[in-house]
Design a protein around this motif. Structure first.
Motif, PDB file in Angstrom:
ATOM      1  N   GLY A  15      11.930   8.252 -24.628  1.00 32.33           N
ATOM      2  CA  GLY A  15      12.826   7.821 -23.556  1.00 32.33           C
ATOM      3  C   GLY A  15      14.144   7.349 -24.123  1.00 32.33           C
ATOM      4  N   PHE A  16      15.070   7.145 -23.211  1.00 31.22           N
ATOM      5  CA  PHE A  16      16.439   6.823 -23.606  1.00 31.22           C
ATOM      6  C   PHE A  16      16.525   5.428 -24.232  1.00 31.22           C
ATOM      7  CE2 PHE A  16      21.085   6.321 -22.716  1.00 31.22           C
ATOM      8  CZ  PHE A  16      21.486   7.465 -23.369  1.00 31.22           C
ATOM      9  N   LYS A  21      11.019   1.037 -24.851  1.00 29.41           N
ATOM     10  CA  LYS A  21       9.918   1.617 -25.625  1.00 29.41           C
ATOM     11  C   LYS A  21       9.276   0.595 -26.573  1.00 29.41           C
ATOM     12  CE  LYS A  21      12.639   4.791 -27.330  1.00 29.41           C
ATOM     13  NZ  LYS A  21      13.963   4.822 -26.737  1.00 29.41           N
ATOM     14  N   ASP A  40      12.372   3.217 -35.318  1.00 31.87           N
ATOM     15  CA  ASP A  40      13.696   2.758 -35.787  1.00 31.87           C
ATOM     16  C   ASP A  40      13.565   1.659 -36.851  1.00 31.87           C
ATOM     17  OD1 ASP A  40      15.085   4.445 -34.088  1.00 31.87           O
ATOM     18  OD2 ASP A  40      15.523   2.908 -32.597  1.00 31.87           O
ATOM     19  N   PHE A  55      24.342   5.232 -39.838  1.00 31.66           N
ATOM     20  CA  PHE A  55      25.302   6.108 -39.140  1.00 31.66           C
ATOM     21  C   PHE A  55      26.677   6.026 -39.806  1.00 31.66           C
ATOM     22  CE2 PHE A  55      24.073   8.082 -35.002  1.00 31.66           C
ATOM     23  CZ  PHE A  55      22.724   7.760 -34.991  1.00 31.66           C
ATOM     24  N   PHE A  63      20.752  10.260 -40.728  1.00 28.21           N
ATOM     25  CA  PHE A  63      19.828   9.452 -39.926  1.00 28.21           C
ATOM     26  C   PHE A  63      18.749  10.332 -39.321  1.00 28.21           C
ATOM     27  CE2 PHE A  63      18.575   8.155 -35.644  1.00 28.21           C
ATOM     28  CZ  PHE A  63      17.812   7.042 -35.974  1.00 28.21           C
ATOM     29  N   ARG A  64      19.153  11.463 -38.742  1.00 25.46           N
ATOM     30  CA  ARG A  64      18.173  12.344 -38.078  1.00 25.46           C
ATOM     31  C   ARG A  64      17.145  12.874 -39.066  1.00 25.46           C
ATOM     32  NH1 ARG A  64      18.338  10.639 -33.153  1.00 25.46           N
ATOM     33  NH2 ARG A  64      20.427  10.688 -32.312  1.00 25.46           N
ATOM     34  N   GLU A  67      14.818   9.992 -39.785  1.00 21.05           N
ATOM     35  CA  GLU A  67      14.025   9.741 -38.572  1.00 21.05           C
ATOM     36  C   GLU A  67      12.914  10.798 -38.432  1.00 21.05           C
ATOM     37  OE1 GLU A  67      15.980  10.927 -34.859  1.00 21.05           O
ATOM     38  OE2 GLU A  67      15.230   9.116 -33.900  1.00 21.05           O
ATOM     39  N   THR A  84       9.305   6.030 -30.378  1.00 21.55           N
ATOM     40  CA  THR A  84      10.238   6.920 -31.083  1.00 21.55           C
ATOM     41  C   THR A  84      11.678   6.513 -30.742  1.00 21.55           C
ATOM     42  OG1 THR A  84      10.225   8.501 -29.252  1.00 21.55           O
ATOM     43  CG2 THR A  84       8.610   8.855 -30.995  1.00 21.55           C
ATOM     44  N   GLY A  85      12.616   6.983 -31.531  1.00 21.83           N
ATOM     45  CA  GLY A  85      14.025   6.759 -31.204  1.00 21.83           C
ATOM     46  C   GLY A  85      14.418   7.672 -30.035  1.00 21.83           C
ATOM     47  N   GLY A  86      15.396   7.217 -29.242  1.00 23.49           N
ATOM     48  CA  GLY A  86      15.766   7.956 -28.031  1.00 23.49           C
ATOM     49  C   GLY A  86      16.209   9.390 -28.274  1.00 23.49           C
ATOM     50  N   ARG A 125      19.980  -4.633 -30.494  1.00 24.28           N
ATOM     51  CA  ARG A 125      20.675  -4.025 -31.618  1.00 24.28           C
ATOM     52  C   ARG A 125      21.790  -3.127 -31.104  1.00 24.28           C
ATOM     53  NH1 ARG A 125      17.236  -0.247 -32.325  1.00 24.28           N
ATOM     54  NH2 ARG A 125      15.937  -0.663 -30.541  1.00 24.28           N
ATOM     55  N   LEU A 129      25.631   5.475 -30.935  1.00 23.35           N
ATOM     56  CA  LEU A 129      26.046   6.580 -30.062  1.00 23.35           C
ATOM     57  C   LEU A 129      26.719   6.099 -28.787  1.00 23.35           C
ATOM     58  CD1 LEU A 129      23.082   9.102 -30.334  1.00 23.35           C
ATOM     59  CD2 LEU A 129      25.275   9.142 -31.514  1.00 23.35           C
ATOM     60  N   ARG A 146      18.975  15.373 -22.344  1.00 22.17           N
ATOM     61  CA  ARG A 146      17.654  15.021 -22.876  1.00 22.17           C
ATOM     62  C   ARG A 146      16.535  15.046 -21.849  1.00 22.17           C
ATOM     63  NH1 ARG A 146      19.219   9.893 -26.758  1.00 22.17           N
ATOM     64  NH2 ARG A 146      20.394  11.080 -28.325  1.00 22.17           N
TER      65      ARG A 146
HETATM   66  C1  S3P Z   1      19.298   6.866 -30.651  1.00 20.03           C
HETATM   67  C2  S3P Z   1      18.448   5.880 -30.225  1.00 20.03           C
HETATM   68  C3  S3P Z   1      18.173   4.667 -31.000  1.00 20.03           C
HETATM   69  C4  S3P Z   1      18.337   4.939 -32.497  1.00 20.03           C
HETATM   70  C5  S3P Z   1      19.682   5.540 -32.773  1.00 20.03           C
HETATM   71  C6  S3P Z   1      19.931   6.836 -32.002  1.00 20.03           C
HETATM   72  C7  S3P Z   1      19.548   8.038 -29.771  1.00 20.03           C
HETATM   73  O1  S3P Z   1      16.832   4.259 -30.749  1.00 20.03           O
HETATM   74  O2  S3P Z   1      17.315   5.792 -32.955  1.00 20.03           O
HETATM   75  O3  S3P Z   1      20.649   4.576 -32.418  1.00 20.03           O
HETATM   76  O4  S3P Z   1      19.997   9.089 -30.258  1.00 20.03           O
HETATM   77  O5  S3P Z   1      19.255   7.915 -28.548  1.00 20.03           O
HETATM   78  P1  S3P Z   1      16.351   3.528 -29.380  1.00 20.03           P
HETATM   79  O6  S3P Z   1      16.041   4.602 -28.391  1.00 20.03           O
HETATM   80  O7  S3P Z   1      15.139   2.796 -29.813  1.00 20.03           O
HETATM   81  O8  S3P Z   1      17.458   2.646 -28.950  1.00 20.03           O
END
Ligand code: S3P
Length: 188
Positions: A15-16, A21, A40, A55, A63-64, A67, A84-86, A125, A129, A146
């Motif tokens: 999710g966003f 999450k 994260d 970043f 980062f990707r 991740e 998971t990260g968004g 935090r 983006l 997404r």
């Molecule tokens: C991102 C979401 C963040 C983190 C990074 C990029 C994204 O995680 O992984 O800043 O691309 O949506 P959260 O969804 O836990 O904020």
């Protein structure tokens, strides 16, 4: 209710940013007596840097890739709830379809307005983006890209203003409901 009754091996929350999450995942981990890991935080721990630092110093691609590696390793674990990260589901093709067998995926669905409100008001935090002139416009744009991928999750939960514990209880109920992990995962 014992988590041993669940036919699933792990829960993957997608999710966003700002959908909750981490908070929902922590509650769900407690309810199931499973481990909870926020990807994260694990990335930050392994990199020895915060996500905004990664970043800034190494760029989004670095980062990707981190991740992706960290998530892949965590997806091998059982009796685990993963936040998971968004951006993880859309950062490479086929991620939702390629989840290992036994993974119950859940989309925490949030509106862009609510996501931005939570990110602004939370003690949370920074989200690199969304550090742009028009964060709401950017959230809308990213969500439009997404959502078709998030929507492939087994279960969609509307976040709204529902407390994390209630969402976790709802997910636990659905987790216990489902049949075999081998059942067809999605329509269309
Ligand atoms: C991102 C979401 C963040 C983190 C990074 C990029 C994204 O995680 O992984 O800043 O691309 O949506 P959260 O969804 O836990 O904020």
């Amino acid at each position: 209710m014992s988590s041993t009754l669940s036919p699933w091996l792990r829960v993957v929350l997608v999710g966003f940013m700002g959908s909750g999450k981490s908070r929902v995942g922590r509650e769900l981990g407690r309810l199931l007596d499973w481990a909870f890991v926020d990807v994260d935080r694990e990335v930050e721990r392994l990199a020895g840097r915060t996500i905004p630092e990664i970043f800034r110093m190494e760029g989004e691609d670095a980062f990707r890739s981190l991740e992706g590696e960290v998530t892949r390793a965590l997806l091998e674990r059982e009796q685990i709830v993963l936040a998971t990260g968004g951006g993880w589901p859309t950062a490479a093709p086929g991620r939702m379809e390629g989840l290992p067998p036994g993974s119950f995926s859940v989309w925490l669905r949030v509106s862009p307005e609510e996501a931005i409100r939570r990110i602004r008001t939370g003690r949370g935090r920074a989200r690199p983006l969304l550090e742009v002139e028009d964060p709401l416009g950017e959230a809308r744009r990213l969500l439009a890209l997404r959502e078709p991928v998030y929507s492939r999750a087994h279960l969609t939960v509307e976040v709204g203003k529902v407390p994390p514990r209630s969402l976790a209880l709802e997910i636990r109920e659905r987790l216990m409901d489902r049949g075999s992990p081998m059942e067809p995962r999605r329509e269309g």
